[in-house]
Scaffold this motif. Sequence first.
Motif, short mmCIF file in Angstrom:
data_model
loop_
_atom_site.label_atom_id
_atom_site.label_comp_id
_atom_site.label_asym_id
_atom_site.label_seq_id
_atom_site.Cartn_x
_atom_site.Cartn_y
_atom_site.Cartn_z
N UNK A 76 0.87 -1.17 0.00
CA UNK A 76 0.00 0.00 0.00
C UNK A 76 0.90 1.22 0.00
N UNK A 77 0.61 2.15 -0.89
CA UNK A 77 1.39 3.38 -0.97
C UNK A 77 0.46 4.58 -0.86
N UNK A 78 0.98 5.60 -0.27
CA UNK A 78 0.31 6.88 -0.17
C UNK A 78 1.17 7.85 -0.94
N UNK A 79 0.69 8.28 -2.11
CA UNK A 79 1.49 9.10 -3.02
C UNK A 79 0.83 10.46 -3.19
N UNK A 80 1.38 11.47 -2.56
CA UNK A 80 0.88 12.83 -2.66
C UNK A 80 -0.63 12.91 -2.38
N UNK A 81 -1.07 12.17 -1.35
CA UNK A 81 -2.47 12.20 -0.95
C UNK A 81 -3.35 11.14 -1.57
N UNK A 82 -2.83 10.39 -2.53
CA UNK A 82 -3.62 9.32 -3.18
C UNK A 82 -3.14 7.96 -2.66
N UNK A 83 -4.10 7.08 -2.40
CA UNK A 83 -3.80 5.75 -1.89
C UNK A 83 -3.73 4.79 -3.06
N UNK A 84 -2.64 4.04 -3.19
CA UNK A 84 -2.44 3.10 -4.29
C UNK A 84 -2.05 1.74 -3.74
N UNK A 151 15.45 12.59 4.30
CA UNK A 151 14.15 12.04 4.66
C UNK A 151 13.49 13.10 5.54
N UNK A 152 12.48 13.77 4.98
CA UNK A 152 11.82 14.87 5.67
C UNK A 152 10.41 14.40 6.03
N UNK A 153 10.17 14.23 7.34
CA UNK A 153 8.94 13.63 7.83
C UNK A 153 7.78 14.63 7.80
N UNK A 154 6.60 14.08 7.52
CA UNK A 154 5.38 14.88 7.40
C UNK A 154 4.32 14.36 8.37
N UNK A 155 3.22 15.07 8.47
CA UNK A 155 2.11 14.64 9.31
C UNK A 155 1.60 13.28 8.84
N UNK A 156 1.35 12.38 9.78
CA UNK A 156 0.97 11.01 9.43
C UNK A 156 -0.52 10.73 9.59
N UNK A 157 -1.34 11.70 9.95
CA UNK A 157 -2.74 11.41 10.26
C UNK A 157 -3.51 10.88 9.05
N UNK A 158 -3.35 11.46 7.86
CA UNK A 158 -4.07 10.96 6.67
C UNK A 158 -3.63 9.55 6.32
N UNK A 159 -2.34 9.28 6.42
CA UNK A 159 -1.80 7.95 6.13
C UNK A 159 -2.38 6.93 7.10
N UNK A 160 -2.39 7.25 8.37
CA UNK A 160 -2.94 6.32 9.37
C UNK A 160 -4.42 6.04 9.10
N UNK A 161 -5.17 7.08 8.74
CA UNK A 161 -6.59 6.90 8.43
C UNK A 161 -6.77 6.00 7.21
N UNK A 162 -5.97 6.23 6.18
CA UNK A 162 -6.07 5.42 4.95
C UNK A 162 -5.70 3.97 5.23
N UNK A 163 -4.68 3.74 6.04
CA UNK A 163 -4.27 2.37 6.40
C UNK A 163 -5.35 1.67 7.22
N UNK A 164 -5.94 2.39 8.16
CA UNK A 164 -7.00 1.81 8.99
C UNK A 164 -8.20 1.44 8.13
N UNK A 165 -8.56 2.30 7.19
CA UNK A 165 -9.70 2.02 6.30
C UNK A 165 -9.40 0.81 5.42
N UNK A 166 -8.19 0.71 4.90
CA UNK A 166 -7.82 -0.43 4.05
C UNK A 166 -7.85 -1.73 4.87
N UNK A 167 -7.36 -1.68 6.10
CA UNK A 167 -7.37 -2.86 6.96
C UNK A 167 -8.81 -3.27 7.29
N UNK A 168 -9.67 -2.29 7.55
CA UNK A 168 -11.07 -2.59 7.84
C UNK A 168 -11.76 -3.21 6.63
N UNK A 169 -11.47 -2.69 5.44
CA UNK A 169 -12.04 -3.27 4.22
C UNK A 169 -11.58 -4.71 4.05
#
Length: 183
Positions: A76-84, A151-169
């Motif tokens: 699972x990848x999160x690329x510039x706001x899109x989940x792939x 490696x410049x770290x960014x906010x992880x909240x959207x990524x965590x939400x997308x991962x949780x939704x994918x795991x729930x699906x």
Amino acid sequence: MTDRKRSAEALVVRSGTAERVPLPHGGGFELLADAAATGGSLGVNRLTLADGADGARPHLHALSTELFYVLDGALDLYLDGAFEAVGCGGLVVVPPGMPHAFGAAAGAGADLLAVLTPGVDRFDYFRSLGRIQHGLDSFDSLLPEQDRYDVHFLDASDWRSARAAAAARAAGGVQRAKGRRMP
């Protein structure tokens, strides 16, 4: 035959000779080549992730392009706001400046080759990640090193939400399939 001089030597890393940084879920990094070994042209590692394990939280590389090749499993990848989702044999190229994150898909592990070009000496970064994953160091220890490792770290909240939704699906699909088989 030409009279040209070679600017660099070939690098050969034989199977089983690379340093391995274990991760607590059974996966790990194989440190294949860093910038010092390749004259700065690239850095290469192999990463294995257990079922649903996170690989990297959202970050970007200011200077380098990153390539991922999925050797086995699903990523699972999160690329510039899109989940792939990318399966075995898939290739992803992330240009400099693009926010991205990745992890093994729920219900699947992942085995991937990661290449960063131009190369950055990042073996210590992967060693640090191993210590962090094992609870021997804190994530905050990497924050002062962001420029060093590109490696410049960014906010992880959207990524965590997308991962949780994918795991729930994925879990919902398993439960529905099990529900159809039960009398």
